[in-house]
Design an enzyme around this catalytic site. Sequence first.
Site, PDB file in Angstrom:
ATOM      1  N   ASP A 366     -23.974 -40.690   8.360  1.00  0.00           N
ATOM      2  CA  ASP A 366     -23.867 -41.511   7.161  1.00  0.00           C
ATOM      3  C   ASP A 366     -24.878 -42.641   7.281  1.00  0.00           C
ATOM      4  O   ASP A 366     -25.442 -42.887   8.336  1.00  0.00           O
ATOM      5  CB  ASP A 366     -22.445 -42.013   6.902  1.00  0.00           C
TER       6      ASP A 366
HETATM    7  N1  LIG Z   1     -16.086 -52.767  -1.477  1.00  0.00           N
HETATM    8  C1  LIG Z   1     -16.581 -52.071  -2.486  1.00  0.00           C
HETATM    9  N2  LIG Z   1     -16.141 -52.301  -3.717  1.00  0.00           N
HETATM   10  C2  LIG Z   1     -16.625 -51.595  -4.739  1.00  0.00           C
HETATM   11  N3  LIG Z   1     -17.563 -50.672  -4.661  1.00  0.00           N
HETATM   12  C3  LIG Z   1     -18.064 -50.402  -3.457  1.00  0.00           C
HETATM   13  C4  LIG Z   1     -17.591 -51.089  -2.309  1.00  0.00           C
HETATM   14  N4  LIG Z   1     -18.257 -50.611  -1.259  1.00  0.00           N
HETATM   15  C5  LIG Z   1     -19.085 -49.677  -1.716  1.00  0.00           C
HETATM   16  N5  LIG Z   1     -18.983 -49.537  -3.048  1.00  0.00           N
HETATM   17  C6  LIG Z   1     -19.711 -48.602  -3.904  1.00  0.00           C
HETATM   18  O1  LIG Z   1     -19.393 -47.274  -3.566  1.00  0.00           O
HETATM   19  C7  LIG Z   1     -20.555 -46.586  -3.160  1.00  0.00           C
HETATM   20  C8  LIG Z   1     -20.221 -45.633  -2.055  1.00  0.00           C
HETATM   21  O2  LIG Z   1     -19.759 -46.301  -0.935  1.00  0.00           O
HETATM   22  P1  LIG Z   1     -19.309 -45.495   0.330  1.00  0.00           P
HETATM   23  O3  LIG Z   1     -18.573 -46.422   1.219  1.00  0.00           O
HETATM   24  O4  LIG Z   1     -18.694 -44.222  -0.073  1.00  0.00           O
HETATM   25  O5  LIG Z   1     -20.650 -45.080   1.010  1.00  0.00           O
HETATM   26  P2  LIG Z   1     -21.711 -45.993   1.670  1.00  0.00           P
HETATM   27  O6  LIG Z   1     -21.020 -47.010   2.483  1.00  0.00           O
HETATM   28  O7  LIG Z   1     -22.664 -46.452   0.647  1.00  0.00           O
HETATM   29  O8  LIG Z   1     -22.542 -45.023   2.497  1.00  0.00           O
HETATM   30  P3  LIG Z   1     -22.275 -44.238   3.820  1.00  0.00           P
HETATM   31  O9  LIG Z   1     -21.472 -43.079   3.389  1.00  0.00           O
HETATM   32  O10 LIG Z   1     -23.657 -43.906   4.190  1.00  0.00           O
HETATM   33  O11 LIG Z   1     -21.607 -45.146   4.796  1.00  0.00           O
HETATM   34  C9  LIG Z   1     -21.528 -47.649  -2.751  1.00  0.00           C
HETATM   35  O12 LIG Z   1     -22.850 -47.226  -2.924  1.00  0.00           O
HETATM   36  C10 LIG Z   1     -21.203 -48.754  -3.711  1.00  0.00           C
HETATM   37  O13 LIG Z   1     -21.830 -48.546  -4.949  1.00  0.00           O
END
Ligand SMILES: Nc1ncnc2c1ncn2[C@@H]1O[C@H](COP(=O)(O)OP(=O)(O)OP(=O)(O)O)[C@@H](O)[C@H]1O
Length: 939
Positions: A366
Amino acid sequence: MSDNPFDLVAVQTPKNANVSLNALDIPSPSLEYCTMTVEEAATSLGTNVKNGLSSASEVTHRQQEYGVNEIASEDEEPLWRKFLGTFVGDPLILLLIGSAVISFVMGNIDDAVSITLAIVIVVTVGFVQEHRSEKSIEALNRLVPDECHLVRGGQESKILASVLVPGDVVRFGVGDRIPADIRITEAVGLSIDESNLTGENEPVHKSTKEVSKDSYNDVPGSLVPLADRTCIGFMGTLVREGHGRGIVIATAKHTAFGKVFEMMNSIEKPKTPLQTAMDKLGKDLSLVSFGLIGVICLIGILQGRSWLEMFQISVSLAVAAIPEGLPIIVTVTLALGVLRMAKRRAIIRRLPSVETLGSVNVICSDKTGTLTTNHMTVNKIWCLGSMSNKSNILNLEKVTRANLKNHISEDVKATLRVGNICNNSTFSQEHVKFLGNPTDIAILEVLRKFDLEDQRPTVTRIGEIPFSSKRKFMAVKVKDSRGKTMIYVKGAYERIVEMSSHFINTENKVVKLDSALKDVIFDSANTLASEGLRTLAFAQFEPPSGSTDAFDEKSIDGLTFAGLLGMNDPPRPSVRAAVERLSEGSVHVIMITGDSESTAVNIARQIGISIPNPETAVLTGDRLEHMSEDQLTSIIDHVNIFARATPEHKLNIVRALQKRGDIVAMTGDGVNDAPALKLADIGVSMGKMGTDVAKEASDMVLTDDDFSTILTAIEEGKGIFNNIQNFLTFQLSTSVAALSLVAISTAFKLPNPLNAMQILWINILMDGPPAQSLGVEPVDHEVMKKPPRKRSDKILTNDVFKRLLQSALFIIVGTIYVFIKEMTEDGVITARDTTMTFTCFVFFDMFNALACRHSTKSIFEVGIFANNMFNYAVGFSLLGQLCAIYVPFFQKIFKTESLSLGDLAFLLTLSSTVFIADEVRKWYYRKQRVNDPYYYSVV
Ligand SMILES: Nc1ncnc2c1ncn2[C@@H]1O[C@H](COP(=O)(O)OP(=O)(O)OP(=O)(O)O)[C@@H](O)[C@H]1O
Ligand SMILES: [Ca+2]
């Protein structure tokens, strides 16, 4: 093998499962407390439901009474008993003892004493090694300490679970592991996965309500079954949903799991494939040696030699030629390797993974936190009303603080307000920083830049839809002091814009959003994302007054869009080099991220993941959703990035890769990642940001969450494998040489060149410290240039075989030459003759060990001092040899006499030929292959 006793449950046979369930039926604290109310339980344990234990002396007292909260396998047997046990455990040793007794009876007191002494030494060396292997495996068990949130004296802290005592109050949330048996005192949507205890796969819904004992009056002994104790959280079980608090009612062996564990103590841990292969190799070699020794013995007796002498020689030869130490050395090497990896921040939870590491050819990682630092800073803002299009994005880094105030238009304010209120990060006075989700923290930090106060204290939160990687947004419902209800939402911009029907303009008016304007928003969002920024959208919504709609995902619609924030999360500095080295070793790195396509592509470029053709190299979650497994399998070879992926997608990706025959390492940190982590050949979880559930499911934990640590681990894994091949070469060549030597001299009717005692000493060298020290040879970083090892590849490859035969040949020819030369000088066998032969063999063997430190590189390239363990081991062995030659007591035992300095010099020169020959082989090998692209692919 794993640090976690629960893994044992997974390997139980059904028969054992019954044993464990019976164990749980006996009265236990969880049975007693499940029928008490919360207050009764607190009173009975002398604690306070809210503040926990408050007297430090009481805590100390309880710690003394109940001990550490750790389930350890108790060592039943005292060391001396185990030691004595090894004498009778090995049939060969019994035979040796037999031959000592026969010698004694026949009046050969000298022989009897010598053999006895040799037996003691052989057994001691074996025992010490076995003990060491047990100790290092025990050390593995302590690598991942369990932590918990403890409340004592009203203060909450994150602390090792081992300090818990009954009466302590703990808090736990989704993804956590229950640290002890607890009486639940607070439960919000709590469900716990107890499968590792009960085998029941469905998570159990838990509440604070006590169980009514009356319903179990028909059950013998009024026992409430384990699964029905719904107000109890059992140690080691995993919180799948919700959160809560509880009072510790039992720790360590008094917990339900402790009881099961006591019953299972005797269950043997499964062996790794390598260990099994070694066992088999050992058995095969034993058979061959036995056959050969039998023939030697027979010929000797037919020739009219003393049968007692032949018997002694045969038994010693059997002890020496059979590499009984092999499986132990393999285990110690694996265990020490794992400890070394732990120092390099990769914790292996299951021993077989070490072997698999060298075969990994795909890593799915990730992005956030693993490839990047997970330290986010908001540095761009864009709002539709005040900035109208993508060319007007506000760059916070270019505006001075004083100037910033001029940029606070109403829509910017609204954007920041949504980010502020829809936020779960908290400020910790103790740590003087924000704690929580890095995205949330970044938003709170940017408020300070604008000199804005945290507005959360001014509102009351009445509902929350928590962020999840699947949902990709978070929403809260709040009521302000005037009673007005608002819903604030933040999340992935695709999701938010899709759900928006209006936007806030510069005058704080709500204006209709048409599809042309939506395109303008997307345009700006994509611009932000393609700079590698994590881009979030912010929106709000005022529910019609009096609306009684449930606050859930479906109710979020018709939002009013406020603005976008772009956050910078730079790649970790070490990642680029790691990706490069992995691809040199033909390991395919795939990024799987929940973030948007543009952000992912930008970060991928920065860290050197190639994107030859964005059409095929990048796949988004929604396209993946519409693909069959076969379709995915057929294209996945070209995909380097999966964007907007959910944890379910990870599972599909692993499946598709495995279908192609790939050996997959997959990273993950959340509760939902657990299935993919389990399925992957190596599941990798994050030590810092990861949940206990993910760690539980994984084979390896990165304590620094850093991608490049995976490279380190693969490197170590490959290195360990090479080391095992190296000491195999050493052991087997010694074995073959010793056997052949006796066989040849018997066949040619020569006297025996080595006596029983000398053979036993050679066995100690071969099975003991020198071999062991070859197992800790530091990793040669060039192993990464070799492609991954195929899982089906044998450990005893043709190349290993050729190498060991070459060395054995030199030892045999050299030793026989010395033997015949000494013997023919005076025509009779004297002590000097055997001393020369014996010393010659030992010197040969030490040079052989030196040659075995690396399979293809010259020792001078590897570095004479790169493995000091080895130098000590060889130094000790040589010292031992000198004792055997010069100390009168040992002279008697080994039947030796002092040699002159000239003799030693001669023997050293002669025996160095085995080393020189191997250097020549290595030189030739490198010369041959230097222009060959597959240079490293052959060991
Ligand atoms: N705390 C949050 N509140 C609201 N939206 C969020 C939050 N954190 C992340 N997001 C949104 O959700 C999307 C996906 O987040 P997710 O945690 O699934 O993956 P990531 O952390 O971006 O990536 P990875 O999977 O590489 O760790 C992010 O790109 C962002 O737009
Ligand atoms: Ca042996």
